[in-house]
Design a protein around this motif. Structure first.
Motif: not given
Length: 87
Positions: A37-38, A66-67, A72-73, A77-80
């Motif tokens: 999750v975020p 390098r993030y 990182l988002r 941040e996924l749509d699953y």
């Protein structure tokens, strides 16, 4: 931040609750597994920053990672449906 069950109120849209599990490892230790999750961004950023070069290579197929905030988002941040990750 330990992995915990996500409450329906805090779940992002489309969060697949059916993938939450508590597993028992061979040595008897319990491990909580759930979709990313975020809110996991801070823990993930710390893990990447503290990882050695070999670990980064095995995870990302590059020795130097390098993030920035945008990347990182992208990881949390996924749509699953088309993009899915567990932690």
């Amino acid at each position: 931040m330990p992995l915990t069950t996500i409450s329906p109120r805090e779940a992002p849209p489309g969060y697949p609750f059916e993938f939450e599990r508590t597993l028992t490892l061979r040595d008897g230790i319990f491990a909580r597994v759930r979709p990313v999750v975020p809110a996991d961004a801070e823990v993930l950023a710390r893990a990447i920053a503290e990882a050695d070069e070999e670990t980064l290579y095995m995870r990302f197929f590059t020795p130097v990672v390098r993030y920035d905030e945008a990347r990182l988002r992208y990881l949390v941040e996924l749509d699953y449906r088309h993009r899915f990750a567990i932690a």
